[in-house]
Design a protein around this motif. Sequence first.
Motif, PDB file in Angstrom:
ATOM      1  N   GLN A   1       0.818  -1.209   0.000  1.00 58.41           N
ATOM      2  CA  GLN A   1       0.000   0.000   0.000  1.00 58.41           C
ATOM      3  C   GLN A   1       0.855   1.264   0.000  1.00 58.41           C
ATOM      4  N   SER A   2       2.121   1.153   0.346  1.00 62.93           N
ATOM      5  CA  SER A   2       2.989   2.327   0.338  1.00 62.93           C
ATOM      6  C   SER A   2       3.610   2.569  -1.037  1.00 62.93           C
ATOM      7  N   ILE A   3       3.374   1.676  -1.985  1.00 65.26           N
ATOM      8  CA  ILE A   3       3.909   1.830  -3.341  1.00 65.26           C
ATOM      9  C   ILE A   3       2.792   2.375  -4.225  1.00 65.26           C
ATOM     10  N   PRO A   4       2.984   3.542  -4.809  1.00 66.76           N
ATOM     11  CA  PRO A   4       1.915   4.148  -5.615  1.00 66.76           C
ATOM     12  C   PRO A   4       1.556   3.342  -6.867  1.00 66.76           C
ATOM     13  N   VAL A   5       0.307   3.427  -7.249  1.00 65.51           N
ATOM     14  CA  VAL A   5      -0.166   2.822  -8.488  1.00 65.51           C
ATOM     15  C   VAL A   5       0.623   3.449  -9.645  1.00 65.51           C
ATOM     16  N   GLY A   6       1.053   2.619 -10.586  1.00 61.92           N
ATOM     17  CA  GLY A   6       1.809   3.093 -11.752  1.00 61.92           C
ATOM     18  C   GLY A   6       3.305   2.936 -11.626  1.00 61.92           C
ATOM     19  N   VAL A   7       3.802   2.587 -10.437  1.00 66.25           N
ATOM     20  CA  VAL A   7       5.244   2.371 -10.268  1.00 66.25           C
ATOM     21  C   VAL A   7       5.647   1.111 -11.038  1.00 66.25           C
ATOM     22  N   VAL A   8       6.743   1.208 -11.767  1.00 63.92           N
ATOM     23  CA  VAL A   8       7.295   0.078 -12.510  1.00 63.92           C
ATOM     24  C   VAL A   8       8.588  -0.329 -11.813  1.00 63.92           C
ATOM     25  N   LEU A   9       8.700  -1.636 -11.542  1.00 63.23           N
ATOM     26  CA  LEU A   9       9.887  -2.153 -10.867  1.00 63.23           C
ATOM     27  C   LEU A   9      10.451  -3.347 -11.613  1.00 63.23           C
ATOM     28  N   PRO A  10      11.770  -3.538 -11.529  1.00 66.78           N
ATOM     29  CA  PRO A  10      12.350  -4.766 -12.081  1.00 66.78           C
ATOM     30  C   PRO A  10      11.959  -5.940 -11.194  1.00 66.78           C
ATOM     31  N   TYR A  11      11.760  -7.106 -11.798  1.00 65.53           N
ATOM     32  CA  TYR A  11      11.369  -8.312 -11.085  1.00 65.53           C
ATOM     33  C   TYR A  11      12.245  -9.449 -11.585  1.00 65.53           C
ATOM     34  N   ALA A  12      12.939 -10.123 -10.665  1.00 67.92           N
ATOM     35  CA  ALA A  12      13.922 -11.135 -11.054  1.00 67.92           C
ATOM     36  C   ALA A  12      13.332 -12.525 -11.278  1.00 67.92           C
ATOM     37  N   GLY A  13      12.048 -12.694 -11.064  1.00 69.76           N
ATOM     38  CA  GLY A  13      11.436 -13.994 -11.281  1.00 69.76           C
ATOM     39  C   GLY A  13      10.962 -14.176 -12.712  1.00 69.76           C
ATOM     40  N   PRO A  14      10.668 -15.429 -13.094  1.00 72.98           N
ATOM     41  CA  PRO A  14      10.164 -15.683 -14.453  1.00 72.98           C
ATOM     42  C   PRO A  14       8.705 -15.265 -14.592  1.00 72.98           C
ATOM     43  N   LEU A  15       8.334 -14.738 -15.769  1.00 69.97           N
ATOM     44  CA  LEU A  15       6.949 -14.332 -16.026  1.00 69.97           C
ATOM     45  C   LEU A  15       6.457 -14.780 -17.389  1.00 69.97           C
ATOM     46  N   ALA A  16       7.306 -15.406 -18.184  1.00 74.73           N
ATOM     47  CA  ALA A  16       6.905 -15.830 -19.524  1.00 74.73           C
ATOM     48  C   ALA A  16       7.229 -17.311 -19.695  1.00 74.73           C
ATOM     49  N   ASN A  17       6.443 -17.985 -20.492  1.00 70.34           N
ATOM     50  CA  ASN A  17       6.679 -19.413 -20.708  1.00 70.34           C
ATOM     51  C   ASN A  17       8.055 -19.697 -21.278  1.00 70.34           C
ATOM     52  N   SER A  18       8.622 -18.745 -22.024  1.00 70.52           N
ATOM     53  CA  SER A  18       9.959 -18.939 -22.591  1.00 70.52           C
ATOM     54  C   SER A  18      11.018 -19.012 -21.499  1.00 70.52           C
ATOM     55  N   GLU A  19      10.685 -18.533 -20.304  1.00 66.80           N
ATOM     56  CA  GLU A  19      11.634 -18.566 -19.197  1.00 66.80           C
ATOM     57  C   GLU A  19      11.478 -19.819 -18.340  1.00 66.80           C
ATOM     58  N   ASN A  20      10.541 -20.665 -18.669  1.00 62.12           N
ATOM     59  CA  ASN A  20      10.252 -21.855 -17.874  1.00 62.12           C
ATOM     60  C   ASN A  20      11.265 -22.947 -18.163  1.00 62.12           C
ATOM     61  N   THR A  21      12.481 -22.744 -17.685  1.00 60.56           N
ATOM     62  CA  THR A  21      13.564 -23.698 -17.948  1.00 60.56           C
ATOM     63  C   THR A  21      14.045 -24.354 -16.667  1.00 60.56           C
ATOM     64  N   SER A  22      13.182 -24.400 -15.672  1.00 61.36           N
ATOM     65  CA  SER A  22      13.553 -24.978 -14.387  1.00 61.36           C
ATOM     66  C   SER A  22      13.979 -26.434 -14.559  1.00 61.36           C
ATOM     67  N   THR A  23      15.112 -26.757 -13.982  1.00 60.74           N
ATOM     68  CA  THR A  23      15.577 -28.142 -14.017  1.00 60.74           C
ATOM     69  C   THR A  23      15.474 -28.776 -12.640  1.00 60.74           C
ATOM     70  N   GLY A  24      14.913 -28.031 -11.694  1.00 62.00           N
ATOM     71  CA  GLY A  24      14.768 -28.551 -10.335  1.00 62.00           C
ATOM     72  C   GLY A  24      13.628 -29.555 -10.233  1.00 62.00           C
ATOM     73  N   PRO A  25      13.378 -30.029  -9.018  1.00 59.57           N
ATOM     74  CA  PRO A  25      12.345 -31.045  -8.823  1.00 59.57           C
ATOM     75  C   PRO A  25      10.925 -30.525  -9.069  1.00 59.57           C
ATOM     76  N   VAL A  26      10.720 -29.218  -8.927  1.00 58.33           N
ATOM     77  CA  VAL A  26       9.390 -28.646  -9.141  1.00 58.33           C
ATOM     78  C   VAL A  26       9.455 -27.675 -10.314  1.00 58.33           C
ATOM     79  N   PRO A  27       8.740 -27.962 -11.415  1.00 59.04           N
ATOM     80  CA  PRO A  27       8.766 -27.026 -12.545  1.00 59.04           C
ATOM     81  C   PRO A  27       8.114 -25.691 -12.182  1.00 59.04           C
ATOM     82  N   VAL A  28       8.541 -24.645 -12.844  1.00 62.72           N
ATOM     83  CA  VAL A  28       7.999 -23.311 -12.601  1.00 62.72           C
ATOM     84  C   VAL A  28       6.606 -23.227 -13.213  1.00 62.72           C
ATOM     85  N   ASN A  29       5.636 -22.754 -12.429  1.00 68.71           N
ATOM     86  CA  ASN A  29       4.273 -22.585 -12.900  1.00 68.71           C
ATOM     87  C   ASN A  29       4.051 -21.094 -13.173  1.00 68.71           C
ATOM     88  N   ILE A  30       4.262 -20.691 -14.426  1.00 74.10           N
ATOM     89  CA  ILE A  30       4.184 -19.279 -14.809  1.00 74.10           C
ATOM     90  C   ILE A  30       2.805 -18.703 -14.497  1.00 74.10           C
TER      91      ILE A  30
END
Length: 193
Positions: free
Chosen positions: A5-34
């Motif tokens: 609630q302290s972050i104003p609407v419209g603020v754009v921030l970098p996010y280090a997690g995956p957000l697109a299916n092309s980034e779903n390259t997880s090789t760990g035991p649990v696949p990434v669920n975009i």
Amino acid sequence: MLPNQSIPVGVVLPYAGPLANSENTSTGPVPVNIAQIRANLASAGWLFCDGATLSIAAYSQLYGVIGTAFGGDASNFCLPDLRGRFVRGVSGTFDDGEVRDPDIASRKASAAGGNAANLVGSLQTDAFQGHEHDYNGVSATAPPTLGPGDAPTDGVIAQVTSSEVTQSPDGDPRVSSETRPLNLSLNYIIRYG
């Protein structure tokens, strides 16, 4: 007050997690669920800056901040599309003497109905400042026979040549199909509520 609630609407921030299916390259035991990651971010008030078209009625707070700067019409508006793009601050104005973008006039709308010129949401295509790398090749042949008024020379100018440098004392050049600075790939998210 919740942290978001302290972050104003419209603020754009970098996010280090995956957000697109092309980034779903997880090789760990649990696949990434975009879809789940996007749903969790949306429930926390964040959307992926992927140029999506949204309903003005459904996202009225965000529309109140960004309007159709990134495209839209009477019923919908677009999120900024920051996939594969660098963010550049809006230039100063000619009135305040702080113009930092000499090519303001080349800035176009990023999507139909969006802002152009020196406004938030405008897009500028890639460019490389004009310059030359011409080199004169001098042959080792004997100078030509000089006639009256000819200047003496140590060799004959064979031709103007230009080629890609393949090696130098500073290392091999980094060549590509685009001009770009060193960069790190991240996703961008925008606060909507």
